[in-house]
Every structure is written in structure tokens, then in C-alpha cells.
Write a protein that holds these residues in place. Structure first.
Motif, short mmCIF file in Angstrom:
data_model
loop_
_atom_site.label_atom_id
_atom_site.label_comp_id
_atom_site.label_asym_id
_atom_site.label_seq_id
_atom_site.Cartn_x
_atom_site.Cartn_y
_atom_site.Cartn_z
N MET A 91 -3.96 -2.59 -2.51
CA MET A 91 -3.48 -1.61 -1.54
C MET A 91 -2.55 -0.59 -2.18
O MET A 91 -2.68 0.62 -1.96
N GLY A 92 -1.59 -1.05 -2.96
CA GLY A 92 -0.62 -0.14 -3.56
C GLY A 92 -1.27 0.92 -4.43
O GLY A 92 -0.87 2.09 -4.42
N SER A 93 -2.28 0.53 -5.20
CA SER A 93 -2.95 1.50 -6.07
C SER A 93 -3.69 2.55 -5.26
O SER A 93 -3.71 3.74 -5.62
N ARG A 94 -4.28 2.15 -4.15
CA ARG A 94 -4.98 3.11 -3.29
C ARG A 94 -3.99 4.05 -2.61
O ARG A 94 -4.27 5.24 -2.44
N MET A 95 -2.85 3.53 -2.21
CA MET A 95 -1.83 4.38 -1.59
C MET A 95 -1.32 5.41 -2.59
O MET A 95 -1.15 6.59 -2.27
N ALA A 96 -1.08 4.97 -3.83
CA ALA A 96 -0.64 5.90 -4.87
C ALA A 96 -1.70 6.97 -5.12
O ALA A 96 -1.38 8.16 -5.30
N ASN A 97 -2.95 6.56 -5.14
CA ASN A 97 -4.05 7.50 -5.34
C ASN A 97 -4.04 8.58 -4.25
O ASN A 97 -4.20 9.78 -4.54
N SER A 98 -3.84 8.16 -3.00
CA SER A 98 -3.82 9.12 -1.89
C SER A 98 -2.66 10.10 -2.03
O SER A 98 -2.80 11.30 -1.74
N MET A 130 -1.50 9.00 3.53
CA MET A 130 -2.15 7.72 3.25
C MET A 130 -2.86 7.15 4.47
O MET A 130 -3.69 6.24 4.34
N GLY A 131 -2.53 7.62 5.65
CA GLY A 131 -3.09 7.04 6.87
C GLY A 131 -3.38 8.10 7.91
O GLY A 131 -3.21 9.30 7.68
#
Length: 306
Positions: free
Chosen positions: A21-28, A164-165
Motif C-alpha cells: 500500500m505505501g509504495s502505491r500511495m507514494a507512486n500516486s 491518493m483516493g
């Protein structure tokens, strides 16, 4: 409201914890134009984000030095405490007064109270911002954040979270976000078990599964999320979205909240026991939908087939 492009320099964000999850949030956040610094206990997990433009820090303390916003996304209370409060490498001692600390993991209410108190002594705004959704929602930037924060902090963090959301629910003060999220995840755990039992019954009972599911979809008790999980179970799609071990953790944290108020919670305890049963069978790192398969196998093993 501030946005990454509202000034000559993009806003700086530190994201601590480069799991799924954290990596995807950083990507966003990188895609939205923020200046992102990442840290993970295993440095190799940061490399894909560095290739996208993030800066890699060797410690949480180094990561947060210039950050206006600091986001953590780690597994449990112990990991969170080390990331935030470790006297040598922790984030909080190195954060600037006036910056915002966002805890996005699902943790205990007691732990987040300690974090909020530690932030207050340093002039840092604490925000509880756990999210609902799993990997597909993180990829599609459709996470739903349940936020505990002051009104002033909400104004500052809204653009960040919407990068992110797709939705932000303001639950109230700093600790109300995690309190509400624990209730949401507790209900989710109960629904997983109910769906798994139902799907196993339909399969073992040689029922017309598609017809039965279509009927259920027309009735009040079956919310879209529950039907989605039932669909995965029927199709045998056990792609990891919410692990069995995660549900054990989250249900345990929610049971703690019930106990702190003296409220009985037999359904939550029963749901946790079911997930613990799956864990004991060696399925702790698999998706929670695996319960339907295990129940079906259990029934067939004991001759429960018409």
C-alpha cells in the motif's frame, strides 16, 4: 487550499513504509506532482519509486527533515512506534514544528493516542488517516480515507489525500479516524466470514450459485462490497487483497476498543477465531476469501455433500 503546484516549489512529503500500500500511495503522490522522499526498512523496496523521481532516505529521521507532510504505512503498533519514536532514527524528533504527521495504518487507539501526545509536545499536528480499500483501489486512486483531524489540518491535507483516493470522511478529532476505521474493519471481517460460509453452503449443497447470488443482490443485507467478495469466492479468485493475518490483527485491535468501553462483542470474537483457524492451517498470508475454499473442503472431507 494548497496544491503541489500552488507555489514555485512542490510541497514535500515523506512516505515511510514501502509495502504494497505505501509504495502505491507514494507512486500516486509522485504522479500528482509532490516532491516525495521514501524510506523502508528494506531499502530495495524504495528503488522503483526512486526511478519514478522519489528521493531515498536511509532513516525515517532523514526522510522527514524538510517535509511538510509525513505519511506512515506500516504493519502494526510496534513498527509504527519504531518509525515515529525511535530516539536515534525516528521521524518525530526530526520533524519541523507546524508540519503534519499522518498515520495511515490501522493501529490501536491507545497507540495513536501516544502518537498524538508526542506530536503535540513538538508543535506537530497529528492526523489519523486510515484508508478503506486494497490494492486495486490504491492503483486506481480510489481509496476512501477516514480521517481524524482538526478542521485546520483538514484544509491542508485534503489535496494530499485526494491525490491518493477519491473520498475523505472527516470522523472528528485526531483519534476519531482510527476509532471509526476499526469499527469498519471489524464489520468487514464479519462479512468475510458470513460470505465464506454462504458460498461454501451453496457449492456443497449443489445450489444454482449464480441464481442465488443474483437474488441476494436484490436484498437489503447484501452490500456491494460483500457481493464482490462472494463473487471472488465463487470464481476461486484468491488474489491477495486483504490477508488473513491482517484481519486477525484488525479484529484484535477492534476487540480492544470494545473491551475498553465494556461492550460485549461476540461476533467480532467469533470472526477472529475463524481467521485464526485459517492461519493455523497455514493460510495466514493468503487472501481472506480463502475461507470459502477451506469451508468447502472441510464439508466435503466430512461427507457434507448432497
Amino acid at each position: 487550499m494548497n496544491t503541489p503546484s500552488s507555489s514555485s516549489q512542490p510541497q514535500q512529503v515523506a512516505v515511510l513504509g514501502m509495502g504494497a500500500m505505501g509504495s502505491r500511495m507514494a507512486n500516486s503522490l509522485i504522479a500528482a506532482g509532490y516532491s516525495v522522499t521514501v524510506w523502508n526498512i528494506e531499502a530495495a523496496a524504495c528503488l522503483p519509486l526512486v526511478k519514478l523521481g522519489a528521493r531515498h532516505a536511509m532513516t525515517p529521521a532523514e526522510a522527514v527533515t524538510h517535509a511538510e507532510f509525513v505519511i506512515t504505512m506500516v504493519w502494526d503498533d510496534a513498527a509504527s512506534a519504531d518509525v515515529w519514536l525511535n530516539p536515534q532514527t525516528g521521524a518525530l524528533p526530526s520533524m519541523r514544528a507546524g508540519s503534519i504527521a499522518l498515520e495511515c495504518a490501522t493501529l490501536t487507539l491507545g497507540h495513536e493516542k501516544k502518537l498524538a501526545e508526542a506530536c503535540a509536545t513538538r508543535g506537530i499536528e497529528f492526523v489519523s488517516a486510515p484508508m478503506s480499500g486494497s490494492l486495486p483501489e490504491a492503483d486506481n486512486r480510489t481509496l476512501i480515507f477516514t480521517v481524524g483531524a482538526s478542521d485546520a489540518a483538514m484544509v491542508r491535507i485534503q489535496p494530499l489525500l485526494l491525490a491518493m483516493g477519491s473520498k475523505i470522511n472527516h470522523a472528528g478529532g485526531p483519534l476519531d479516524g482510527i476509532s471509526e476505521k476499526l469499527m469498519i474493519n471489524g464489520k468487514l471481517g464479519i462479512e468475510y466470514i458470513a460470505a465464506a460460509e454462504m458460498v461454501a453452503l451453496m457449492k456443497v449443497g449443489n445450489m444454482d450459485v449464480e441464481r442465488r447470488l443474483a437474488i441476494k443482490a436484490t436484498t437489503a443485507p447484501f452490500a456491494p462490497r460483500g457481493l464482490r467478495e462472494a463473487r471472488f469466492m465463487i470464481d476461486g479468485d484468491y488474489t491477495v487483497r486483504v490477508k488473513v493475518n491482517q484481519m486477525i490483527k484488525d479484529l484484535s485491535y477492534e476487540i480492544d476498543q470494545f473491551e475498553s468501553h465494556g461492550v460485549p462483542c461476540p461476533l467480532h470474537r467469533a470472526a477472529r477465531s475463524a481467521f485464526e483457524w485459517a492461519h493455523d492451517k497455514g493460510h495466514g498470508e493468503e487472501d481472506s476469501t480463502i475461507l470459502a475454499k477451506l469451508y468447502e473442503e472441510e464439508a466435503r472431507q466430512h461427507g457434507g455433500v448432497k
